[in-house]
Design a protein around this motif. Structure first.
Motif, PDB file in Angstrom:
ATOM      1  N   CYS A  28       0.869  -1.189   0.000  1.00 56.99           N
ATOM      2  CA  CYS A  28       0.000   0.000   0.000  1.00 56.99           C
ATOM      3  C   CYS A  28       0.900   1.232   0.000  1.00 56.99           C
ATOM      4  CB  CYS A  28      -0.872   0.018   1.257  1.00 56.99           C
ATOM      5  SG  CYS A  28      -1.980  -1.401   1.431  1.00 56.99           S
ATOM      6  N   LEU A  29       0.293   2.398  -0.177  1.00 58.88           N
ATOM      7  CA  LEU A  29       1.027   3.650  -0.031  1.00 58.88           C
ATOM      8  C   LEU A  29       0.670   4.288   1.294  1.00 58.88           C
ATOM      9  CD1 LEU A  29       0.779   5.288  -3.568  1.00 58.88           C
ATOM     10  CD2 LEU A  29       2.666   3.971  -2.582  1.00 58.88           C
ATOM     11  N   ASP A  30       1.677   4.803   1.975  1.00 61.40           N
ATOM     12  CA  ASP A  30       1.466   5.535   3.212  1.00 61.40           C
ATOM     13  C   ASP A  30       0.628   6.769   2.895  1.00 61.40           C
ATOM     14  OD1 ASP A  30       2.197   7.735   5.220  1.00 61.40           O
ATOM     15  OD2 ASP A  30       3.129   5.979   6.148  1.00 61.40           O
ATOM     16  N   ALA A  31      -0.441   6.987   3.649  1.00 62.43           N
ATOM     17  CA  ALA A  31      -1.367   8.090   3.375  1.00 62.43           C
ATOM     18  C   ALA A  31      -0.726   9.458   3.578  1.00 62.43           C
ATOM     19  CB  ALA A  31      -2.604   7.961   4.266  1.00 62.43           C
ATOM     20  N   VAL A  32       0.339   9.530   4.392  1.00 59.53           N
ATOM     21  CA  VAL A  32       0.978  10.813   4.661  1.00 59.53           C
ATOM     22  C   VAL A  32       2.173  11.046   3.747  1.00 59.53           C
ATOM     23  CG1 VAL A  32       2.201  12.173   6.417  1.00 59.53           C
ATOM     24  CG2 VAL A  32       0.197  10.817   7.060  1.00 59.53           C
ATOM     25  N   GLY A  34       3.236   8.915   1.128  1.00 54.23           N
ATOM     26  CA  GLY A  34       3.133   8.376  -0.215  1.00 54.23           C
ATOM     27  C   GLY A  34       4.129   7.270  -0.508  1.00 54.23           C
ATOM     28  N   LYS A  35       4.920   6.881   0.487  1.00 49.83           N
ATOM     29  CA  LYS A  35       5.912   5.815   0.309  1.00 49.83           C
ATOM     30  C   LYS A  35       5.242   4.452   0.431  1.00 49.83           C
ATOM     31  CE  LYS A  35       9.838   8.458   1.987  1.00 49.83           C
ATOM     32  NZ  LYS A  35      10.905   8.533   2.983  1.00 49.83           N
ATOM     33  N   PRO A  36       5.797   3.436  -0.234  1.00 49.70           N
ATOM     34  CA  PRO A  36       5.233   2.089  -0.117  1.00 49.70           C
ATOM     35  C   PRO A  36       5.344   1.556   1.315  1.00 49.70           C
ATOM     36  CG  PRO A  36       6.755   2.207  -1.967  1.00 49.70           C
ATOM     37  CD  PRO A  36       6.904   3.478  -1.194  1.00 49.70           C
ATOM     38  N   ARG A  37       4.306   0.860   1.753  1.00 51.26           N
ATOM     39  CA  ARG A  37       4.275   0.161   3.039  1.00 51.26           C
ATOM     40  C   ARG A  37       3.784  -1.250   2.769  1.00 51.26           C
ATOM     41  NH1 ARG A  37       6.767   2.829   7.196  1.00 51.26           N
ATOM     42  NH2 ARG A  37       6.078   4.970   7.295  1.00 51.26           N
ATOM     43  N   TYR A  38       4.273  -2.190   3.544  1.00 54.58           N
ATOM     44  CA  TYR A  38       3.852  -3.582   3.417  1.00 54.58           C
ATOM     45  C   TYR A  38       2.983  -3.874   4.631  1.00 54.58           C
ATOM     46  CZ  TYR A  38       7.100  -3.017  -0.214  1.00 54.58           C
ATOM     47  OH  TYR A  38       7.720  -2.512  -1.336  1.00 54.58           O
ATOM     48  N   VAL A  39       1.679  -3.994   4.369  1.00 59.15           N
ATOM     49  CA  VAL A  39       0.658  -3.972   5.400  1.00 59.15           C
ATOM     50  C   VAL A  39       0.110  -5.377   5.652  1.00 59.15           C
ATOM     51  CG1 VAL A  39      -1.577  -2.978   6.027  1.00 59.15           C
ATOM     52  CG2 VAL A  39       0.067  -1.616   4.723  1.00 59.15           C
ATOM     53  N   ILE A  40       0.060  -5.765   6.928  1.00 62.35           N
ATOM     54  CA  ILE A  40      -0.527  -7.036   7.340  1.00 62.35           C
ATOM     55  C   ILE A  40      -2.026  -6.824   7.450  1.00 62.35           C
ATOM     56  CG2 ILE A  40      -0.637  -8.770   9.164  1.00 62.35           C
ATOM     57  CD1 ILE A  40       2.261  -7.816   9.892  1.00 62.35           C
ATOM     58  N   CYS A  41      -2.799  -7.650   6.714  1.00 62.80           N
ATOM     59  CA  CYS A  41      -4.256  -7.503   6.676  1.00 62.80           C
ATOM     60  C   CYS A  41      -4.939  -8.832   6.989  1.00 62.80           C
ATOM     61  CB  CYS A  41      -4.722  -7.072   5.283  1.00 62.80           C
ATOM     62  SG  CYS A  41      -4.100  -5.480   4.744  1.00 62.80           S
ATOM     63  N   ALA A  42      -6.052  -8.752   7.698  1.00 66.09           N
ATOM     64  CA  ALA A  42      -6.949  -9.897   7.819  1.00 66.09           C
ATOM     65  C   ALA A  42      -7.843  -9.877   6.590  1.00 66.09           C
ATOM     66  CB  ALA A  42      -7.784  -9.786   9.086  1.00 66.09           C
ATOM     67  N   VAL A  43      -8.160 -11.063   6.090  1.00 64.17           N
ATOM     68  CA  VAL A  43      -8.979 -11.181   4.883  1.00 64.17           C
ATOM     69  C   VAL A  43     -10.332 -11.766   5.267  1.00 64.17           C
ATOM     70  CG1 VAL A  43      -9.159 -12.173   2.571  1.00 64.17           C
ATOM     71  CG2 VAL A  43      -6.909 -11.583   3.514  1.00 64.17           C
ATOM     72  N   GLY A  44     -11.387 -11.089   4.871  1.00 63.37           N
ATOM     73  CA  GLY A  44     -12.744 -11.569   5.113  1.00 63.37           C
ATOM     74  C   GLY A  44     -13.554 -11.488   3.831  1.00 63.37           C
ATOM     75  N   ARG A  45     -14.816 -11.854   3.963  1.00 61.13           N
ATOM     76  CA  ARG A  45     -15.740 -11.781   2.821  1.00 61.13           C
ATOM     77  C   ARG A  45     -16.970 -10.995   3.253  1.00 61.13           C
ATOM     78  NH1 ARG A  45     -14.225 -14.411  -2.107  1.00 61.13           N
ATOM     79  NH2 ARG A  45     -16.430 -14.615  -2.476  1.00 61.13           N
ATOM     80  N   HIS A  46     -17.486 -10.184   2.328  1.00 59.08           N
ATOM     81  CA  HIS A  46     -18.723  -9.437   2.566  1.00 59.08           C
ATOM     82  C   HIS A  46     -19.459  -9.330   1.238  1.00 59.08           C
ATOM     83  CE1 HIS A  46     -21.497  -6.695   4.454  1.00 59.08           C
ATOM     84  NE2 HIS A  46     -21.320  -5.845   3.448  1.00 59.08           N
ATOM     85  N   ASP A  47     -20.659  -9.849   1.194  1.00 59.09           N
ATOM     86  CA  ASP A  47     -21.476  -9.819  -0.028  1.00 59.09           C
ATOM     87  C   ASP A  47     -20.719 -10.347  -1.251  1.00 59.09           C
ATOM     88  OD1 ASP A  47     -23.645  -8.752   1.355  1.00 59.09           O
ATOM     89  OD2 ASP A  47     -23.067  -6.684   0.906  1.00 59.09           O
ATOM     90  N   GLY A  48     -19.944 -11.414  -1.048  1.00 55.02           N
ATOM     91  CA  GLY A  48     -19.226 -12.031  -2.151  1.00 55.02           C
ATOM     92  C   GLY A  48     -17.902 -11.373  -2.500  1.00 55.02           C
ATOM     93  N   ASP A  49     -17.576 -10.251  -1.873  1.00 57.24           N
ATOM     94  CA  ASP A  49     -16.312  -9.566  -2.138  1.00 57.24           C
ATOM     95  C   ASP A  49     -15.319  -9.855  -1.020  1.00 57.24           C
ATOM     96  OD1 ASP A  49     -17.214  -8.275  -4.463  1.00 57.24           O
ATOM     97  OD2 ASP A  49     -18.081  -6.636  -3.285  1.00 57.24           O
ATOM     98  N   TYR A  50     -14.036  -9.779  -1.357  1.00 59.12           N
ATOM     99  CA  TYR A  50     -12.999  -9.870  -0.335  1.00 59.12           C
ATOM    100  C   TYR A  50     -12.871  -8.520   0.365  1.00 59.12           C
ATOM    101  CZ  TYR A  50     -11.492 -14.353  -2.184  1.00 59.12           C
ATOM    102  OH  TYR A  50     -11.443 -15.661  -2.574  1.00 59.12           O
ATOM    103  N   VAL A  51     -12.668  -8.566   1.671  1.00 57.36           N
ATOM    104  CA  VAL A  51     -12.470  -7.358   2.466  1.00 57.36           C
ATOM    105  C   VAL A  51     -11.129  -7.503   3.186  1.00 57.36           C
ATOM    106  CG1 VAL A  51     -13.354  -5.964   4.366  1.00 57.36           C
ATOM    107  CG2 VAL A  51     -14.955  -7.091   2.807  1.00 57.36           C
ATOM    108  N   PHE A  52     -10.264  -6.521   3.036  1.00 55.49           N
ATOM    109  CA  PHE A  52      -8.952  -6.538   3.674  1.00 55.49           C
ATOM    110  C   PHE A  52      -8.947  -5.504   4.802  1.00 55.49           C
ATOM    111  CE2 PHE A  52      -8.445  -8.108  -0.573  1.00 55.49           C
ATOM    112  CZ  PHE A  52      -7.595  -9.187  -0.415  1.00 55.49           C
TER     113      PHE A  52
END
Length: 87
Positions: A28-32, A34-52
């Motif tokens: 991802c990009l850091d919101a402040v 703009g540099k790349p960040r490697y973000v640990i995310c939990a993965v779920g599902r909502h209405d057939g879509d993946y949610v991170f």
């Protein structure tokens, strides 16, 4: 120091996601900066879509240089980089 409820709760969620095989590492990009960040995310599902759900990013460089641990001599404080230096 007491770890706040939200942090303990998020950690438990992260452990469940890891146990279920539902973790992802996303670039991802850091919101402040703009540099790349490697973000640990939990993965779920909502209405057939993946949610991170982001939980945090990996430390750049040496993570031992990025954090100061609790002080074993004083549980209400942290180890300071200048500890032990004479004035």
């Amino acid at each position: 120091m007491t770890i706040p409820f939200y942090a303990r709760s998020n950690f438990q969620t992260l452990l469940r996601a890891a146990g279920d095989g539902n973790l992802a590492l996303m670039e991802c990009l850091d919101a402040v900066t703009g540099k790349p960040r490697y973000v640990i995310c939990a993965v779920g599902r909502h209405d057939g879509d993946y949610v991170f759900t982001p939980f945090g990013h990996l430390a750049d460089g040496n993570p031992y240089d990025a954090y100061l641990p609790p002080d074993p001599e004083d549980p209400e404080d942290f180890v300071r980089p200048d500890a032990g230096e004479a004035s």
